[in-house]
Design a protein around this motif. Structure first.
Motif, mmCIF file in Angstrom:
data_model
loop_
_atom_site.group_PDB
_atom_site.id
_atom_site.type_symbol
_atom_site.label_atom_id
_atom_site.label_comp_id
_atom_site.label_asym_id
_atom_site.label_seq_id
_atom_site.Cartn_x
_atom_site.Cartn_y
_atom_site.Cartn_z
ATOM 1 N N GLU A 3 -2.404 -1.140 -5.860
ATOM 2 C CA GLU A 3 -2.678 0.291 -5.718
ATOM 3 C C GLU A 3 -1.843 0.844 -4.576
ATOM 4 O O GLU A 3 -1.423 0.103 -3.675
ATOM 5 C CB GLU A 3 -4.159 0.517 -5.422
ATOM 6 N N SER A 4 -1.601 2.141 -4.582
ATOM 7 C CA SER A 4 -0.878 2.757 -3.472
ATOM 8 C C SER A 4 -1.881 3.192 -2.409
ATOM 9 O O SER A 4 -3.088 3.209 -2.627
ATOM 10 C CB SER A 4 -0.075 3.965 -3.964
ATOM 11 N N MET A 5 -1.344 3.540 -1.262
ATOM 12 C CA MET A 5 -2.225 3.983 -0.176
ATOM 13 C C MET A 5 -2.768 5.381 -0.427
ATOM 14 O O MET A 5 -3.823 5.740 0.090
ATOM 15 C CB MET A 5 -1.474 3.913 1.160
ATOM 16 N N LYS A 6 -2.060 6.205 -1.215
ATOM 17 C CA LYS A 6 -2.547 7.530 -1.636
ATOM 18 C C LYS A 6 -3.082 8.348 -0.467
ATOM 19 O O LYS A 6 -4.175 8.921 -0.539
ATOM 20 C CB LYS A 6 -3.640 7.378 -2.693
ATOM 21 N N THR A 27 -10.860 2.842 8.952
ATOM 22 C CA THR A 27 -10.026 2.269 7.891
ATOM 23 C C THR A 27 -9.172 1.159 8.489
ATOM 24 O O THR A 27 -8.456 1.397 9.466
ATOM 25 C CB THR A 27 -9.107 3.329 7.261
ATOM 26 N N LYS A 67 -15.151 -5.630 -7.554
ATOM 27 C CA LYS A 67 -13.732 -5.571 -7.174
ATOM 28 C C LYS A 67 -13.476 -6.492 -5.985
ATOM 29 O O LYS A 67 -12.474 -7.214 -5.948
ATOM 30 C CB LYS A 67 -13.356 -4.122 -6.837
ATOM 31 N N VAL A 77 -5.023 -5.705 1.548
ATOM 32 C CA VAL A 77 -6.059 -4.738 1.179
ATOM 33 C C VAL A 77 -6.175 -3.641 2.230
ATOM 34 O O VAL A 77 -5.761 -3.799 3.380
ATOM 35 C CB VAL A 77 -7.438 -5.424 1.025
ATOM 36 N N GLU A 105 -14.863 2.087 0.299
ATOM 37 C CA GLU A 105 -13.655 2.100 -0.522
ATOM 38 C C GLU A 105 -12.860 0.826 -0.264
ATOM 39 O O GLU A 105 -12.762 0.341 0.877
ATOM 40 C CB GLU A 105 -12.802 3.330 -0.198
ATOM 41 N N ARG A 107 -9.036 -0.850 -1.548
ATOM 42 C CA ARG A 107 -7.804 -0.772 -2.327
ATOM 43 C C ARG A 107 -7.053 -2.093 -2.193
ATOM 44 O O ARG A 107 -6.874 -2.612 -1.083
ATOM 45 C CB ARG A 107 -6.919 0.370 -1.858
ATOM 46 N N LEU A 109 -3.706 -3.474 -2.184
ATOM 47 C CA LEU A 109 -2.345 -2.967 -2.029
ATOM 48 C C LEU A 109 -1.304 -3.943 -2.567
ATOM 49 O O LEU A 109 -0.219 -3.547 -2.963
ATOM 50 C CB LEU A 109 -2.060 -2.670 -0.554
#
Length: 596
Positions: A3-6, A27, A67, A77, A105, A107, A109
């Motif tokens: 996934e991207s950092m978005k 984060t 996940k 991550v 959340e 992600r 990465l």
């Protein structure tokens, strides 16, 4: 799938979190160190260069927990969530052991294959495999701490020297080859066929030219190169903290460097360096320790018993003295009952340093003597020898008899080996020493001429100048080494700034005027236009970092080191190049048949 950092931004490094952030949303981003699926809970340890933080995924968000359960070691991550006090047991081994993140959340990465070895401290994986995958090895927390220490060492050095009025100036990497010192790495010139640059072994000549140019105080964190056989504390490319000062003598250089070392050790390690640092002449260091870089964390000094044994009937002792040599010994306290097999191993060790043998004498607790040579000495001679060695019941006395230089080498190395075996040197202690007044020259029996012990630009003591022609071997140099725990970490000298003295030095070294002009003409010409008295010093940054990190090898403080044959296991350098590249340089590879 990655996934991207978005737009997600890291708020903290993992180990920057503490109980002060409890209740805050944070984060973090890093690598999965470990992932444990306990059914209703998934515990994920996330690692970055600062350390580890635990994230706990619970049943409040089933999709998020599932996940998290899919994570594997070394996945990259990003986790956003609130900091909370640990609901389970506190982990006292972690800086963040009292807290955890409750994620909202996750992600992924980047995914990772299973690494070829565990990413863990004090790895037991063979070094060859770790160096092949050095980018993985560098994720280990202990190596990361070492490289962070090295970075701080360089940064704090720059700050200190800037405050002291030094200017950081870069000197060339493509230079002219010179014949003195170690072998150069050569670089062929395309524009000048048949001609070669050399990679610098040090910035020596250029920093002297900077003094001629009036820059007064120079320093550089310089990459240097030497084509020589490697050891644990050597690499073909290495880094120096290099400096040069004008209008100074020995005392000025030692003063600024003592304050530099005291500042570095206090700021990085919290260690106080007592100033002034002790000093010892080269002659005293060799006589007492058999080494010009003595480890002074323990005693067991050499004792010269030449006069005591010169008239004995023991041919080994007497022959060495009559041949102009020396007899010296070590008193190994409390080791009189060392097994013969172990003593024999020490004899073999001594032979590896040039000894023909090693004589021993043990004074047992009851006063009985066990010795390899007692039958050749009278009772009176034996007691005189024991007295000269300050021997007591329980002591083991070891002797070497030969040329003085060989005896120094043998007993100096044996002293360190015994200290290693008997654990005499405290690994948590830092003991500095200045070694001064080195010989200016040393005789090279192969070349049948004198060579410079340091380099040809070192200034002799003024009172010794008259001996340059009549007795060059006795001339002392205004040279100094800084030693830490038996390791030379830096060295330098006052430089010759008088052209007439420099010419005499070249003559003693066997240079014709034409040879001196060909090799060093640019420096000699510069000296005709007004050169200030100047001196300098250079540290081995890699070796200093190794000692500060308490490592055994400089490979553990260098990001991408070479191995013993100067190759890089990761990139497989050195490698072959295209024929077209060789042709462009006017070079051809000549192969020779290997003998059967």
């Amino acid at each position: 799938m990655a996934e991207s950092m978005k737009g997600l931004k890291r708020s903290h490094r993992c180990a920057e979190l503490s109980d002060r952030q409890v209740g805050e949303e944070v984060t973090v981003m890093g690598w999965v160190q470990k992932n444990r699926n306990k059914g209703g809970l998934v515990f994920t340890d996330i690692r970055d260069r600062s350390g580890i933080i635990q994230a706990v995924f619970d049943e409040t968000d089933e999709a998020l927990r599932e996940k998290a359960a899919s994570l594997r070691s070394e996945y990259v991550v990003a986790v956003r969530g609130k900091v909370a006090r640990r609901s389970g047991a506190v982990n006292t081994n972690l800086a963040t052991g009292e807290i955890e993140i409750l994620p909202s959340e996750l992600r992924i990465l980047s995914e990772s294959e299973t690494p070829p070895f565990p990413i863990e401290e004090n790895s037991r994986t063979k070094e060859e495999l770790r160096l092949k995958y050095r980018y993985l090895d560098l994720r280990r927390p202990d190596l990361q701490r070492n490289l962070i220490l090295r970075s701080r060492l360089a940064t704090l050095t720059r700050q200190f020297l800037a405050r002291e009025g030094f200017l950081e100036i870069e000197t060339p990497v493509l230079i002219k080859s010179t014949p003195e010192g170690a072998r150069d790495y050569l670089v062929p010139s395309r524009v000048h066929p048949g001609n070669f640059y050399a990679l610098p072994q040090s910035p020596q000549l250029f920093k002297q030219l900077l003094m001629c140019a009036g820059y007064d105080r120079y320093f550089q964190v310089a990459k240097c190169f030497r084509d020589e056989d490697l050891r644990a504390d050597r690499q073909p490319e290495f880094t120096q903290i290099d400096m040069e000062l004008s209008f100074v003598d020995v005392e000025d250089v030692l003063d600024v460097n003592e304050r530099l070392l005291a500042s570095l050790f206090e700021e990085i390690l919290g260690e106080k360096v007592e100033l002034p640092i002790p000093r010892m002449t080269w002659q005293e260091a060799m006589d007492r320790y058999g080494s010009d870089k003595p480890d002074i964390r323990f005693g067991m000094e050499l004792t010269d018993v030449t006069e005591t044994v010169k008239d004995t009937s023991f041919a080994v002792f007497r022959g060495a003295v009559e041949g102009g040599g020396t007899v010296r010994g070590l008193n190994v306290k409390g080791q009189a009952e060392m097994p013969r097999k172990k003593i024999d191993k020490l004899v073999d060790f001594a032979k590896g340093y040039g000894a023909k043998g090693l004589a021993y004498l043990g004074i047992l607790p009851d006063g009985t003597i066990k010795s390899s040579f007692s039958k050749f000495l009278t009772e009176e001679e034996m007691q005189q020898l024991i007295g000269a060695m300050e021997g007591e019941p329980g002591d083991l006395l070891l002797f070497a008899a030969d040329e003085t230089r060989i005896v120094w080498d043998v007993l100096g190395a044996l002293r360190l080996e015994l200290a290693r075996q008997l654990e005499l040197a405290d690994k948590d202690v830092f003991r500095f020493l200045w070694v001064t007044e080195f010989p200016l020259l040393e005789w090279n029996p192969d070349q049948k001429r004198y060579t410079a012990m340091h380099h040809p630009f070192t200034m002799p003591y003024e009172e010794d100048l008259e001996k340059l022609d009549s007795d060059p071997g006795s001339v002392r140099a205004k040279a100094y080494d800084i030693v830490l725990n038996g390791n030379e970490i830096g060295g330098g000298s006052v430089r010759i700034f008088d052209p007439s003295i420099q010419s005499r030095m070249f003559e003693v070294l066997g240079f014709t005027k034409e040879q001196a002009q060909e090799q060093f003409g640019f420096l000699l010409t510069a000296f005709r236009y007004g050169v200030p008295p100047h001196a300098g010093l250079a540290y081995g940054l890699d070796r200093l970092a190794m000692l500060m990190a308490k490592e055994e090898s400089i490979r553990d403080v260098i990001a991408f080191p070479k191995v013993k044959d100067a190759s890089d296991l990761m990139t497989e350098a050195p490698g072959r190049v295209e024929t077209s590249q060789l042709e462009e340089l006017g070079l051809a590879i000549r192969t020779t048949e290997q003998p059967l």
